[in-house]
Design an enzyme around this catalytic site. Structure first.
Site, PDB file in Angstrom:
ATOM      1  N   PHE A   1       0.864  -1.183   0.000  1.00 41.94           N
ATOM      2  CA  PHE A   1       0.000   0.000   0.000  1.00 41.94           C
ATOM      3  C   PHE A   1       0.898   1.229   0.000  1.00 41.94           C
ATOM      4  O   PHE A   1       1.763   1.354   0.873  1.00 41.94           O
ATOM      5  CB  PHE A   1      -0.843  -0.075   1.280  1.00 41.94           C
ATOM      6  CG  PHE A   1      -1.606   1.158   1.660  1.00 41.94           C
ATOM      7  CD1 PHE A   1      -2.930   1.320   1.250  1.00 41.94           C
ATOM      8  CD2 PHE A   1      -1.039   2.124   2.477  1.00 41.94           C
ATOM      9  CE1 PHE A   1      -3.656   2.440   1.650  1.00 41.94           C
ATOM     10  CE2 PHE A   1      -1.759   3.241   2.879  1.00 41.94           C
ATOM     11  CZ  PHE A   1      -3.068   3.395   2.463  1.00 41.94           C
TER      12      PHE A   1
ATOM     13  N   GLY B   1       7.144  14.604   0.195  1.00 44.72           N
ATOM     14  CA  GLY B   1       6.491  15.836   0.673  1.00 44.72           C
ATOM     15  C   GLY B   1       5.127  15.608   1.287  1.00 44.72           C
ATOM     16  O   GLY B   1       4.436  16.566   1.664  1.00 44.72           O
TER      17      GLY B   1
ATOM     18  N   GLY C   1       3.420  13.219   4.115  1.00 45.82           N
ATOM     19  CA  GLY C   1       3.434  12.185   5.154  1.00 45.82           C
ATOM     20  C   GLY C   1       2.142  12.256   5.936  1.00 45.82           C
ATOM     21  O   GLY C   1       1.114  11.712   5.510  1.00 45.82           O
TER      22      GLY C   1
ATOM     23  N   ASP D   1      -8.196   2.327   9.212  1.00 41.95           N
ATOM     24  CA  ASP D   1      -8.994   1.996  10.408  1.00 41.95           C
ATOM     25  C   ASP D   1      -8.799   0.524  10.780  1.00 41.95           C
ATOM     26  O   ASP D   1      -8.689   0.170  11.949  1.00 41.95           O
ATOM     27  CB  ASP D   1     -10.490   2.246  10.166  1.00 41.95           C
ATOM     28  CG  ASP D   1     -10.853   3.723  10.239  1.00 41.95           C
ATOM     29  OD1 ASP D   1     -10.015   4.532  10.681  1.00 41.95           O
ATOM     30  OD2 ASP D   1     -11.991   4.054   9.841  1.00 41.95           O
TER      31      ASP D   1
ATOM     32  N   GLN E   1      14.532  -2.703  31.386  1.00 40.06           N
ATOM     33  CA  GLN E   1      15.128  -2.228  32.643  1.00 40.06           C
ATOM     34  C   GLN E   1      15.261  -3.375  33.647  1.00 40.06           C
ATOM     35  O   GLN E   1      16.276  -3.511  34.331  1.00 40.06           O
ATOM     36  CB  GLN E   1      14.235  -1.111  33.215  1.00 40.06           C
ATOM     37  CG  GLN E   1      14.825  -0.378  34.396  1.00 40.06           C
ATOM     38  CD  GLN E   1      15.997   0.513  33.995  1.00 40.06           C
ATOM     39  OE1 GLN E   1      16.189   0.813  32.823  1.00 40.06           O
ATOM     40  NE2 GLN E   1      16.800   0.898  34.969  1.00 40.06           N
TER      41      GLN E   1
ATOM     42  N   GLY F   1      21.708  -4.928  32.559  1.00 37.72           N
ATOM     43  CA  GLY F   1      22.630  -4.815  31.425  1.00 37.72           C
ATOM     44  C   GLY F   1      22.302  -5.783  30.309  1.00 37.72           C
ATOM     45  O   GLY F   1      22.445  -5.464  29.124  1.00 37.72           O
TER      46      GLY F   1
ATOM     47  N   GLU G   1       1.274   4.164  10.011  1.00 38.32           N
ATOM     48  CA  GLU G   1      -0.199   4.117   9.927  1.00 38.32           C
ATOM     49  C   GLU G   1      -0.800   5.360  10.585  1.00 38.32           C
ATOM     50  O   GLU G   1      -1.857   5.305  11.223  1.00 38.32           O
ATOM     51  CB  GLU G   1      -0.750   2.806  10.507  1.00 38.32           C
ATOM     52  CG  GLU G   1      -0.152   1.598   9.763  1.00 38.32           C
ATOM     53  CD  GLU G   1      -1.030   0.374   9.717  1.00 38.32           C
ATOM     54  OE1 GLU G   1      -2.214   0.474  10.072  1.00 38.32           O
ATOM     55  OE2 GLU G   1      -0.526  -0.676   9.297  1.00 38.32           O
TER      56      GLU G   1
ATOM     57  N   THR H   1       0.897   9.027  12.558  1.00 30.50           N
ATOM     58  CA  THR H   1       1.616   9.220  13.828  1.00 30.50           C
ATOM     59  C   THR H   1       0.608   9.366  14.972  1.00 30.50           C
ATOM     60  O   THR H   1      -0.573   9.658  14.740  1.00 30.50           O
ATOM     61  CB  THR H   1       2.487  10.493  13.785  1.00 30.50           C
ATOM     62  OG1 THR H   1       1.617  11.634  13.692  1.00 30.50           O
ATOM     63  CG2 THR H   1       3.469  10.470  12.624  1.00 30.50           C
TER      64      THR H   1
ATOM     65  N   GLU I   1       0.455  11.753  17.003  1.00 32.79           N
ATOM     66  CA  GLU I   1      -0.064  13.126  17.018  1.00 32.79           C
ATOM     67  C   GLU I   1      -1.309  13.193  16.121  1.00 32.79           C
ATOM     68  O   GLU I   1      -2.316  13.815  16.474  1.00 32.79           O
ATOM     69  CB  GLU I   1       1.005  14.118  16.513  1.00 32.79           C
ATOM     70  CG  GLU I   1       2.154  14.366  17.472  1.00 32.79           C
ATOM     71  CD  GLU I   1       3.176  13.222  17.508  1.00 32.79           C
ATOM     72  OE1 GLU I   1       3.158  12.369  16.592  1.00 32.79           O
ATOM     73  OE2 GLU I   1       3.995  13.175  18.451  1.00 32.79           O
TER      74      GLU I   1
HETATM   75  C1  LIG Z   1       9.055   1.399   8.678  1.00 29.19           C
HETATM   76  C2  LIG Z   1       8.006   2.229   7.997  1.00 29.19           C
HETATM   77  C3  LIG Z   1       7.024   1.591   7.249  1.00 29.19           C
HETATM   78  C4  LIG Z   1       6.055   2.368   6.587  1.00 29.19           C
HETATM   79  N1  LIG Z   1       5.152   1.741   5.776  1.00 29.19           N
HETATM   80  C5  LIG Z   1       4.339   2.503   4.979  1.00 29.19           C
HETATM   81  C6  LIG Z   1       3.530   1.891   3.974  1.00 29.19           C
HETATM   82  O1  LIG Z   1       3.496   0.659   3.820  1.00 29.19           O
HETATM   83  N2  LIG Z   1       2.802   2.700   3.160  1.00 29.19           N
HETATM   84  C7  LIG Z   1       2.802   4.069   3.286  1.00 29.19           C
HETATM   85  O2  LIG Z   1       2.118   4.739   2.515  1.00 29.19           O
HETATM   86  N3  LIG Z   1       3.550   4.673   4.261  1.00 29.19           N
HETATM   87  C8  LIG Z   1       4.326   3.930   5.095  1.00 29.19           C
HETATM   88  N4  LIG Z   1       5.120   4.538   6.039  1.00 29.19           N
HETATM   89  C9  LIG Z   1       5.059   5.979   6.198  1.00 29.19           C
HETATM   90  C10 LIG Z   1       4.455   6.454   7.525  1.00 29.19           C
HETATM   91  O3  LIG Z   1       3.076   6.197   7.566  1.00 29.19           O
HETATM   92  C11 LIG Z   1       4.821   7.933   7.710  1.00 29.19           C
HETATM   93  O4  LIG Z   1       6.206   7.985   7.984  1.00 29.19           O
HETATM   94  C12 LIG Z   1       4.021   8.612   8.794  1.00 29.19           C
HETATM   95  O5  LIG Z   1       2.660   8.708   8.447  1.00 29.19           O
HETATM   96  C13 LIG Z   1       4.557  10.015   9.133  1.00 29.19           C
HETATM   97  O6  LIG Z   1       4.814  10.762   7.991  1.00 29.19           O
HETATM   98  P1  LIG Z   1       6.244  11.518   7.860  1.00 29.19           P
HETATM   99  O7  LIG Z   1       7.299  10.509   8.104  1.00 29.19           O
HETATM  100  O8  LIG Z   1       6.273  12.248   6.580  1.00 29.19           O
HETATM  101  O9  LIG Z   1       6.279  12.540   9.079  1.00 29.19           O
HETATM  102  P2  LIG Z   1       5.681  14.032   9.077  1.00 29.19           P
HETATM  103  O10 LIG Z   1       4.290  14.036   8.593  1.00 29.19           O
HETATM  104  O11 LIG Z   1       6.653  14.935   8.403  1.00 29.19           O
HETATM  105  O12 LIG Z   1       5.670  14.354  10.636  1.00 29.19           O
HETATM  106  C14 LIG Z   1       6.802  14.810  11.368  1.00 29.19           C
HETATM  107  C15 LIG Z   1       6.319  15.110  12.788  1.00 29.19           C
HETATM  108  O13 LIG Z   1       5.358  16.187  12.760  1.00 29.19           O
HETATM  109  C16 LIG Z   1       4.168  15.760  13.382  1.00 29.19           C
HETATM  110  N5  LIG Z   1       3.024  16.420  12.726  1.00 29.19           N
HETATM  111  C17 LIG Z   1       2.743  16.483  11.404  1.00 29.19           C
HETATM  112  N6  LIG Z   1       1.622  17.161  11.202  1.00 29.19           N
HETATM  113  C18 LIG Z   1       1.156  17.543  12.405  1.00 29.19           C
HETATM  114  C19 LIG Z   1       0.026  18.276  12.866  1.00 29.19           C
HETATM  115  N7  LIG Z   1      -0.903  18.746  12.025  1.00 29.19           N
HETATM  116  N8  LIG Z   1      -0.123  18.472  14.192  1.00 29.19           N
HETATM  117  C20 LIG Z   1       0.795  18.008  15.065  1.00 29.19           C
HETATM  118  N9  LIG Z   1       1.873  17.290  14.704  1.00 29.19           N
HETATM  119  C21 LIG Z   1       2.052  17.066  13.384  1.00 29.19           C
HETATM  120  C22 LIG Z   1       4.130  14.257  13.234  1.00 29.19           C
HETATM  121  O14 LIG Z   1       3.276  13.654  14.171  1.00 29.19           O
HETATM  122  C23 LIG Z   1       5.608  13.925  13.442  1.00 29.19           C
HETATM  123  O15 LIG Z   1       5.892  13.883  14.807  1.00 29.19           O
HETATM  124  C24 LIG Z   1       6.068   3.785   6.730  1.00 29.19           C
HETATM  125  C25 LIG Z   1       7.054   4.412   7.508  1.00 29.19           C
HETATM  126  C26 LIG Z   1       8.021   3.655   8.114  1.00 29.19           C
HETATM  127  C27 LIG Z   1       9.108   4.365   8.894  1.00 29.19           C
END
Ligand SMILES: Cc1cc2nc3c(=O)[nH]c(=O)nc-3n(C[C@H](O)[C@H](O)[C@H](O)COP(=O)(O)OP(=O)(O)OC[C@H]3O[C@@H](n4cnc5c(N)ncnc54)[C@H](O)[C@@H]3O)c2cc1C
Length: 397
Positions: free
Chosen positions: A125, A131, A133, A243, A351, A355, A378, A380, A382
């Protein structure tokens, strides 16, 4: 409505079979898999042949027909032993098969869902971009109509199963100006389609067995019948899949939490300092008690939310607005608390190990690295809090 939290005999038998499988097949390979950072192809194939890649899918579409509760039982059991296998089956099932089951045409279900549920095709997926996330409605991968199909161009990142999948559900912008409200479409893109390639595979803190890949789309031509759920409906399909994913992620976290609690309990009973097993000290006892409280509460939350999703069925057109919103809020609550409690419990388990907990290869050390991602992917935590608070402010408790 009753409050029966007991499993049926069939559900118990399924859970026991999965538990045996996980112990016999997955447990022996996890340390090496984690060290070598290799996709566990052989165990994944064994899981596929057991039907574990189609657990919640109805039997008429090639699945085991065990619903979301059965699916959570599966990922909880896997989560007790290895989070990487859980992530692989989760990306395929929650995020890949759900949109096909809920929004696919009959023809699309026969062509993609049936082989996926039978374990003959692996799904991924792909929503996230460099740009886009958390602001996932702002995808910039473009979908341009051409002839009787579409041309996709763009760059996707962090795709679980991206390097191995036979088919990827790619979210692309059919109209950038509309964003999530009609501007995002879901496309079924098969491996080998000209212009569709795997880019960089990430090195990660944990989840070493699951691949996290960049996908590149360079003038990828897809026929119109590869559009899933209708033009402009991709964002809704993606959020509905999430969901399901967030509840099953809660179940996977629960498995990790329970395993680390068990490790800590056994260690505390066997480690003697100052002439007594450390389990005799109240500080350690209270840590264990807190861990058990989280496990108990999380179990109830996960299976209540899964049972609610089962009761709603898999026809989104039949859902009422309130049920839909309750489902989304519940999933956000489960995902958020499950990931945070699990990280907290594994931290305490580490913990308690002293060690030894910091030494590479100790189960709690790997669990600690593996668990942290659940607070990020899935959506964050936040973003989960935004989902919960917005709904709370509009609808109340
Ligand atoms: C191991 C791994 C597997 C993944 N697998 C998939 C996958 O299969 N398919 C897919 O599509 N994606 C996948 N992802 C992507 C993942 O869902 C995103 O990394 C995640 O949704 C966060 O997006 P970002 O990394 O761009 O962080 P950003 O959106 O840039 O966020 C950075 C920080 O800002 C905070 N933030 C952003 N907007 C707000 C707001 N409005 N209010 C408060 N805080 C905010 C965030 O919570 C975070 O702490 C994967 C990521 C990883 C690391």
């Amino acid at each position: 409505m009753g409050f029966d939290f007991t499993l049926s005999a069939d559900q118990e038998a399924f859970r026991d079979a999965v538990r045996r499988f996980v112990q016999d097949e997955i447990a022996p390979i996890v340390v090496e898999m984690d060290e070598k950072e290799e996709f566990p192809r052989a165990t994944i194939q064994r899981m596929q042949s057991e039907g574990y890649f189609g657990v919640p899918i109805p039997e008429e579409y090639g699945g085991l027909g065990l619903g979301k509760v059965g699916y959570c039982l599966l990922v909880e059991e896997i989560g007790r032993v290895d989070a990487s296998h859980g992530a692989i089956v989760g990306a395929h099932t929650s995020l890949g098969t759900t949109p096909l089951l809920y929004y696919g045409t009959e023809e699309q279900k026969r062509r993609w869902l049936v082989p996926a549920a039978k374990g003959e095709r692996l799904l991924a997926f792909s929503l996230t971009e460099p740009g886009s996330g958390s602001d996932s409605g702002s995808v910039r991968t473009t979908a341009t109509p051409e002839g009787d199909g579409w041309v996709l161009n763009g760059q996707k990142i962090y795709v679980t199963n991206g390097a191995e999948a036979d088919t990827v559900l790619v979210m692309a912008a059919n109209d950038v100006k509309l964003g999530p409200n009609g501007g995002v479409t879901c496309f079924l893109v098969d491996k080998g389609t000209p212009g569709f390639s795997v880019g960089r595979c990430e090195k990660k803190m944990g989840l070493h067995g699951s691949s996290t890949a960049e996908l590149l789309l360079d003038h990828v031509r897809v026929p119109a019948d590869h559009v899933l759920g209708g033009v402009g409906h991709g964002f809704v399909a993606a959020m509905t899949a999430l969901d399901v994913g967030r509840v099953s992620l809660g179940a996977a976290s629960l498995g990790g939490l329970e395993a680390s609690l068990t490790e800590a309990l056994n260690f505390a009973k066997n480690r003697t300092q100052f002439g007594l097993p450390i389990s005799e000290y109240e500080v350690i006892q209270f840590k264990l008690a807190d861990m058990a409280m989280y496990a108990h509460a999380l179990r109830l939350m996960v299976y209540q939310a899964a049972a609610h999703q089962d009761a709603m069925g898999h026809d989104p057109t039949a859902w009422g607005r309130l049920d839909r919103r309750r489902k989304t809020r519940e999933a956000a609550i489960v995902k958020c608390l499950a990931s945070e409690w699990t990280v907290a419990v594994i931290d305490e388990a580490l913990q308690i190990h002293g060690g030894l907990g910091y030494i590479r290869g100790t189960p709690v050390e790997r669990a600690y690295r593996d668990a942290r991602i659940a607070e990020i992917f899935e959506g964050t935590n936040e973003i989960q809090r935004l989902v919960i608070s917005r709904d709370l402010i509009e609808r109340g408790l």
